[in-house]
Design an enzyme around this catalytic site. Sequence first.
Site, PDB file in Angstrom:
ATOM      1  N   GLY A 161       0.853  -1.184   0.000  1.00 46.57           N
ATOM      2  CA  GLY A 161       0.000   0.000   0.000  1.00 46.57           C
ATOM      3  C   GLY A 161       0.882   1.225   0.000  1.00 46.57           C
ATOM      4  O   GLY A 161       1.768   1.344  -0.830  1.00 46.57           O
ATOM      5  N   GLU A 162       0.682   2.080   0.957  1.00 45.77           N
ATOM      6  CA  GLU A 162       1.477   3.308   1.055  1.00 45.77           C
ATOM      7  C   GLU A 162       1.939   3.448   2.510  1.00 45.77           C
ATOM      8  O   GLU A 162       1.124   3.713   3.395  1.00 45.77           O
ATOM      9  CB  GLU A 162       0.628   4.503   0.607  1.00 45.77           C
ATOM     10  CG  GLU A 162       1.289   5.828   0.792  1.00 45.77           C
ATOM     11  CD  GLU A 162       2.703   5.879   0.241  1.00 45.77           C
ATOM     12  OE1 GLU A 162       2.909   5.565  -0.938  1.00 45.77           O
ATOM     13  OE2 GLU A 162       3.615   6.208   1.029  1.00 45.77           O
ATOM     14  N   SER A 163       3.247   3.268   2.705  1.00 51.29           N
ATOM     15  CA  SER A 163       3.763   3.170   4.074  1.00 51.29           C
ATOM     16  C   SER A 163       3.567   4.454   4.869  1.00 51.29           C
ATOM     17  O   SER A 163       3.305   4.394   6.078  1.00 51.29           O
ATOM     18  CB  SER A 163       5.237   2.778   4.051  1.00 51.29           C
ATOM     19  OG  SER A 163       5.983   3.690   3.273  1.00 51.29           O
TER      20      SER A 163
ATOM     21  N   ILE B 259       5.835  -3.378  -7.401  1.00 53.66           N
ATOM     22  CA  ILE B 259       5.075  -2.159  -7.694  1.00 53.66           C
ATOM     23  C   ILE B 259       5.613  -1.031  -6.819  1.00 53.66           C
ATOM     24  O   ILE B 259       5.394  -1.028  -5.601  1.00 53.66           O
ATOM     25  CB  ILE B 259       3.565  -2.364  -7.434  1.00 53.66           C
ATOM     26  CG1 ILE B 259       3.035  -3.558  -8.242  1.00 53.66           C
ATOM     27  CG2 ILE B 259       2.788  -1.090  -7.773  1.00 53.66           C
ATOM     28  CD1 ILE B 259       1.628  -3.983  -7.854  1.00 53.66           C
ATOM     29  N   ARG B 260       6.333  -0.114  -7.429  1.00 51.24           N
ATOM     30  CA  ARG B 260       6.937   0.991  -6.656  1.00 51.24           C
ATOM     31  C   ARG B 260       7.544   0.475  -5.353  1.00 51.24           C
ATOM     32  O   ARG B 260       7.282   0.971  -4.265  1.00 51.24           O
ATOM     33  CB  ARG B 260       5.908   2.092  -6.387  1.00 51.24           C
ATOM     34  CG  ARG B 260       5.449   2.788  -7.668  1.00 51.24           C
ATOM     35  CD  ARG B 260       4.312   3.760  -7.440  1.00 51.24           C
ATOM     36  NE  ARG B 260       4.616   4.775  -6.436  1.00 51.24           N
ATOM     37  CZ  ARG B 260       5.469   5.799  -6.612  1.00 51.24           C
ATOM     38  NH1 ARG B 260       6.105   5.931  -7.746  1.00 51.24           N
ATOM     39  NH2 ARG B 260       5.672   6.670  -5.665  1.00 51.24           N
TER      40      ARG B 260
ATOM     41  N   GLU C 178       0.602 -11.831  -3.119  1.00 58.70           N
ATOM     42  CA  GLU C 178      -0.858 -11.970  -3.109  1.00 58.70           C
ATOM     43  C   GLU C 178      -1.462 -11.669  -4.475  1.00 58.70           C
ATOM     44  O   GLU C 178      -2.654 -11.896  -4.687  1.00 58.70           O
ATOM     45  CB  GLU C 178      -1.464 -11.064  -2.022  1.00 58.70           C
ATOM     46  CG  GLU C 178      -1.603  -9.586  -2.370  1.00 58.70           C
ATOM     47  CD  GLU C 178      -0.278  -8.802  -2.350  1.00 58.70           C
ATOM     48  OE1 GLU C 178       0.801  -9.420  -2.199  1.00 58.70           O
ATOM     49  OE2 GLU C 178      -0.339  -7.575  -2.518  1.00 58.70           O
TER      50      GLU C 178
ATOM     51  N   HIS D 270       4.870  -8.604  -4.305  1.00 58.56           N
ATOM     52  CA  HIS D 270       3.445  -8.806  -3.991  1.00 58.56           C
ATOM     53  C   HIS D 270       3.007 -10.236  -4.267  1.00 58.56           C
ATOM     54  O   HIS D 270       2.424 -10.507  -5.316  1.00 58.56           O
ATOM     55  CB  HIS D 270       2.597  -7.854  -4.843  1.00 58.56           C
ATOM     56  CG  HIS D 270       2.623  -6.448  -4.377  1.00 58.56           C
ATOM     57  ND1 HIS D 270       1.692  -5.917  -3.519  1.00 58.56           N
ATOM     58  CD2 HIS D 270       3.503  -5.451  -4.638  1.00 58.56           C
ATOM     59  CE1 HIS D 270       1.973  -4.648  -3.279  1.00 58.56           C
ATOM     60  NE2 HIS D 270       3.069  -4.343  -3.944  1.00 58.56           N
TER      61      HIS D 270
ATOM     62  N   ARG E  47      12.673   3.427   0.024  1.00 58.09           N
ATOM     63  CA  ARG E  47      11.361   3.452  -0.641  1.00 58.09           C
ATOM     64  C   ARG E  47      11.516   3.754  -2.122  1.00 58.09           C
ATOM     65  O   ARG E  47      12.404   4.510  -2.520  1.00 58.09           O
ATOM     66  CB  ARG E  47      10.461   4.526  -0.031  1.00 58.09           C
ATOM     67  CG  ARG E  47       9.933   4.176   1.335  1.00 58.09           C
ATOM     68  CD  ARG E  47       9.073   5.289   1.887  1.00 58.09           C
ATOM     69  NE  ARG E  47       7.860   5.471   1.111  1.00 58.09           N
ATOM     70  CZ  ARG E  47       7.418   6.652   0.691  1.00 58.09           C
ATOM     71  NH1 ARG E  47       8.083   7.755   0.935  1.00 58.09           N
ATOM     72  NH2 ARG E  47       6.301   6.727   0.001  1.00 58.09           N
TER      73      ARG E  47
ATOM     74  N   CYS F 190       6.099  -5.364   0.588  1.00 56.23           N
ATOM     75  CA  CYS F 190       6.235  -4.037  -0.013  1.00 56.23           C
ATOM     76  C   CYS F 190       6.085  -2.926   1.046  1.00 56.23           C
ATOM     77  O   CYS F 190       6.966  -2.785   1.887  1.00 56.23           O
ATOM     78  CB  CYS F 190       5.260  -3.890  -1.179  1.00 56.23           C
ATOM     79  SG  CYS F 190       5.800  -2.628  -2.348  1.00 56.23           S
TER      80      CYS F 190
HETATM   81  N1  GLN Z   1       5.861   2.902  -2.549  1.00 48.98           N
HETATM   82  C1  GLN Z   1       5.036   2.417  -1.488  1.00 48.98           C
HETATM   83  C2  GLN Z   1       5.495   2.951  -0.136  1.00 48.98           C
HETATM   84  O1  GLN Z   1       6.429   3.656  -0.074  1.00 48.98           O
HETATM   85  C3  GLN Z   1       5.043   0.910  -1.454  1.00 48.98           C
HETATM   86  C4  GLN Z   1       4.385   0.368  -2.701  1.00 48.98           C
HETATM   87  C5  GLN Z   1       3.651  -0.907  -2.497  1.00 48.98           C
HETATM   88  O2  GLN Z   1       3.365  -1.335  -1.389  1.00 48.98           O
HETATM   89  N2  GLN Z   1       3.279  -1.519  -3.595  1.00 48.98           N
HETATM   90  O3  GLN Z   1       4.913   2.681   0.844  1.00 48.98           O
END
Ligand code: GLN
Length: 200
Positions: free
Chosen positions: A49-51, A138-139, A181, A179, A110, A81
């Site tokens: 997600g987004e930390s 993913i990112r 999942e 990921h 990150r 992630c």
């Molecule tokens: N870039 C996201 C973060 O910094 C992590 C990306 C992800 O969980 N797919 O949290």
Amino acid sequence: MSAPVIGVLAVQGGVREHLRVLERLGATAVEVRRTAHLEGLDGIVLPGGESTTMSTLLTVGGMFEPLRDALAAGLPAFGTCAGLIMLSREVLDTRPDARSLGALDIAVRRNAFGRQVASFETDLDVSGVDDPVHAVFIRAPWVERVGDDVEVLARVTDGPADGAVVAVRQGVVLGISFHPELTEDDRMHRYFLDIVAGTR
Ligand code: GLN
């Protein structure tokens, strides 16, 4: 033995996919939205997600300290992630107010793979898993420093990020940059459930 109870941290991110895989593998999977939901868990998954958002929501909701304490007391954890970022001791390239839980003695960066290869897929040899694992990034973060007690389980082996550490384990805590999942391959979840089984 009864089915293990595995929480999925559900303040933000890809919760549902993890719940589904865990249930399919025979665990009792529960959403963890509040501190009370930490009670009775055999393990916890921290999703992607987004930390920085997770950090804010955990802090605002009063769950940051209880979760950190549960991890420090030995609760098995699996971070993917953004979840890996949350489990780390040190986070590079994050917001100054973002906090992490310190369950893995590592530094992560990150969005480390940069704009060119922000999202990609590759096959990884993962220590302890027989055949290569197809990994979706993913990112994603990578791991830049590992402490003495941390085992490196996988590195990227091709492309511009050749050599980057993307899977680690420290005791009962597992962290990966990708990921699992989002693929049909449930071996990383099985790996985690084996860790949990070893503690019961
Ligand atoms: N870039 C996201 C973060 O910094 C992590 C990306 C992800 O969980 N797919 O949290």
